[in-house]
Write a protein that holds these residues in place. Sequence first.
Motif, PDB file in Angstrom:
ATOM      1  N   VAL A 187       0.834  -1.209   0.000  1.00 21.51           N
ATOM      2  CA  VAL A 187       0.000   0.000   0.000  1.00 21.51           C
ATOM      3  C   VAL A 187       0.865   1.254   0.000  1.00 21.51           C
ATOM      4  O   VAL A 187       0.521   2.264  -0.626  1.00 21.51           O
ATOM      5  CB  VAL A 187      -0.963  -0.008   1.200  1.00 21.51           C
ATOM      6  CG1 VAL A 187      -1.681   1.338   1.343  1.00 21.51           C
ATOM      7  CG2 VAL A 187      -1.990  -1.136   1.047  1.00 21.51           C
ATOM      8  N   TYR A 188       2.006   1.204   0.683  1.00 20.61           N
ATOM      9  CA  TYR A 188       2.935   2.338   0.670  1.00 20.61           C
ATOM     10  C   TYR A 188       3.314   2.696  -0.759  1.00 20.61           C
ATOM     11  O   TYR A 188       3.262   3.868  -1.163  1.00 20.61           O
ATOM     12  CB  TYR A 188       4.179   2.016   1.489  1.00 20.61           C
ATOM     13  CG  TYR A 188       5.335   2.965   1.233  1.00 20.61           C
ATOM     14  CD1 TYR A 188       5.421   4.179   1.907  1.00 20.61           C
ATOM     15  CD2 TYR A 188       6.320   2.664   0.289  1.00 20.61           C
ATOM     16  CE1 TYR A 188       6.471   5.062   1.659  1.00 20.61           C
ATOM     17  CE2 TYR A 188       7.360   3.531   0.033  1.00 20.61           C
ATOM     18  CZ  TYR A 188       7.433   4.730   0.718  1.00 20.61           C
ATOM     19  OH  TYR A 188       8.458   5.605   0.455  1.00 20.61           O
ATOM     20  N   TYR A 189       3.722   1.690  -1.545  1.00 21.98           N
ATOM     21  CA  TYR A 189       4.130   1.949  -2.924  1.00 21.98           C
ATOM     22  C   TYR A 189       2.955   2.430  -3.769  1.00 21.98           C
ATOM     23  O   TYR A 189       3.110   3.315  -4.625  1.00 21.98           O
ATOM     24  CB  TYR A 189       4.733   0.688  -3.539  1.00 21.98           C
ATOM     25  CG  TYR A 189       6.103   0.338  -3.028  1.00 21.98           C
ATOM     26  CD1 TYR A 189       7.201   1.139  -3.316  1.00 21.98           C
ATOM     27  CD2 TYR A 189       6.308  -0.807  -2.262  1.00 21.98           C
ATOM     28  CE1 TYR A 189       8.469   0.811  -2.850  1.00 21.98           C
ATOM     29  CE2 TYR A 189       7.571  -1.142  -1.788  1.00 21.98           C
ATOM     30  CZ  TYR A 189       8.646  -0.333  -2.080  1.00 21.98           C
ATOM     31  OH  TYR A 189       9.902  -0.649  -1.624  1.00 21.98           O
ATOM     32  N   ILE A 190       1.779   1.848  -3.546  1.00 17.17           N
ATOM     33  CA  ILE A 190       0.603   2.276  -4.302  1.00 17.17           C
ATOM     34  C   ILE A 190       0.310   3.752  -4.047  1.00 17.17           C
ATOM     35  O   ILE A 190       0.068   4.532  -4.976  1.00 17.17           O
ATOM     36  CB  ILE A 190      -0.620   1.412  -3.931  1.00 17.17           C
ATOM     37  CG1 ILE A 190      -0.416  -0.030  -4.406  1.00 17.17           C
ATOM     38  CG2 ILE A 190      -1.894   1.986  -4.539  1.00 17.17           C
ATOM     39  CD1 ILE A 190      -1.474  -1.002  -3.909  1.00 17.17           C
ATOM     40  N   ALA A 191       0.339   4.152  -2.766  1.00 14.36           N
ATOM     41  CA  ALA A 191       0.049   5.539  -2.421  1.00 14.36           C
ATOM     42  C   ALA A 191       1.136   6.481  -2.918  1.00 14.36           C
ATOM     43  O   ALA A 191       0.849   7.531  -3.503  1.00 14.36           O
ATOM     44  CB  ALA A 191      -0.119   5.666  -0.905  1.00 14.36           C
ATOM     45  N   ARG A 192       2.385   6.111  -2.692  1.00 13.31           N
ATOM     46  CA  ARG A 192       3.498   6.986  -3.099  1.00 13.31           C
ATOM     47  C   ARG A 192       3.559   7.154  -4.603  1.00 13.31           C
ATOM     48  O   ARG A 192       3.593   8.277  -5.133  1.00 13.31           O
ATOM     49  CB  ARG A 192       4.821   6.428  -2.579  1.00 13.31           C
ATOM     50  CG  ARG A 192       6.012   7.356  -2.834  1.00 13.31           C
ATOM     51  CD  ARG A 192       7.332   6.650  -2.631  1.00 13.31           C
ATOM     52  NE  ARG A 192       7.619   5.675  -3.694  1.00 13.31           N
ATOM     53  CZ  ARG A 192       8.712   4.916  -3.735  1.00 13.31           C
ATOM     54  NH1 ARG A 192       9.611   4.999  -2.762  1.00 13.31           N
ATOM     55  NH2 ARG A 192       8.912   4.074  -4.730  1.00 13.31           N
ATOM     56  N   ASN A 193       3.573   6.038  -5.312  1.00  9.50           N
ATOM     57  CA  ASN A 193       3.756   6.108  -6.754  1.00  9.50           C
ATOM     58  C   ASN A 193       2.527   6.654  -7.461  1.00  9.50           C
ATOM     59  O   ASN A 193       2.652   7.380  -8.461  1.00  9.50           O
ATOM     60  CB  ASN A 193       4.112   4.727  -7.296  1.00  9.50           C
ATOM     61  CG  ASN A 193       5.442   4.223  -6.759  1.00  9.50           C
ATOM     62  OD1 ASN A 193       6.229   4.993  -6.216  1.00  9.50           O
ATOM     63  ND2 ASN A 193       5.697   2.943  -6.907  1.00  9.50           N
TER      64      ASN A 193
END
Length: 304
Positions: free
Chosen positions: A230-236
């Motif tokens: 989820v971190y990568y989904i939100a950041r990217n």
Amino acid sequence: MAPLRVAAIVAAYHPDGELVATVAGLVATFDHVVVVDDGSPAAFASVLDRIEGVGATVVRRPTNAGIAATLNAGISEADSLWRPDFFATFDQDSVPVHDYAARALATHREASRSGRRVGFVVASSYSGHPVHTRRSSGAFAEAFDPMQSGFVVPRHTFDSVGRFEQGLVIDGVDSEFTARVRAAGFDVLVGAGCDIRHQLGRRDPVRLFGRELRLFGREISYNYHSPQRVYYIARNGTTLSRRYLLKDPSWVLRRMVEEAKAHVLRLAFSPNRRAVATAMIAGYRDSFRGRSGVIEPSVLRRLR
């Protein structure tokens, strides 16, 4: 005129015996096949040996660096060995129809003859689920936000816009490449009959007070992802929105709506909602700070 050559690039991690059979099918239908292992432990070496045994070239990467770096390594390997005309990218759990390359090339050829500038061709469906489109023009449909498994990319596209962005690591890599190709004036087209059997990931039903919610008789569900994912989904996702909002506002806004719906369901119904919320906040923050690459250890510790 010499026939066009297509190299299949397969991203692998913790491969199993099913991948051996999948690669054997690819070897029979593509001109070349490169399987790139993204830092799997030594216990998986025997599976990679079997993959080599069916005729594929295997690249063993020492550490896990994400899908973009994995695909780029495979493209570089194929380019140095054979200089193919096209590169087809696949996940290890994707099984394309046997004449996938021929179908994709037919779409590319027909669209090019009609005057379209084709950036690349994508799958038409995954396990029977049609890809989402943004518009159709004559006989050709333009993909909205396709998954990279099934991309068939001509060499000239990579020469024009570059390869996959490694700083994104795992999420939004396909979306960023799609947006970048479109911004350069190319079309991203759905390949006629380019079907793929693909594992669509874990979907959890939405439950309220222990009962599954349904709408018009259909189950309401959401894609479950770990807090780290989820971190990568939100950041990217945030990075892509900021980067391409002015270049392609309709695409960005539609994508933001879809992501917002998924995030609401995760925050409301995921079994680890606090960690998911922490991951989202960290991702948004790091995007605005201009950070890319692998998640920082301090953030990862908080999510665990």
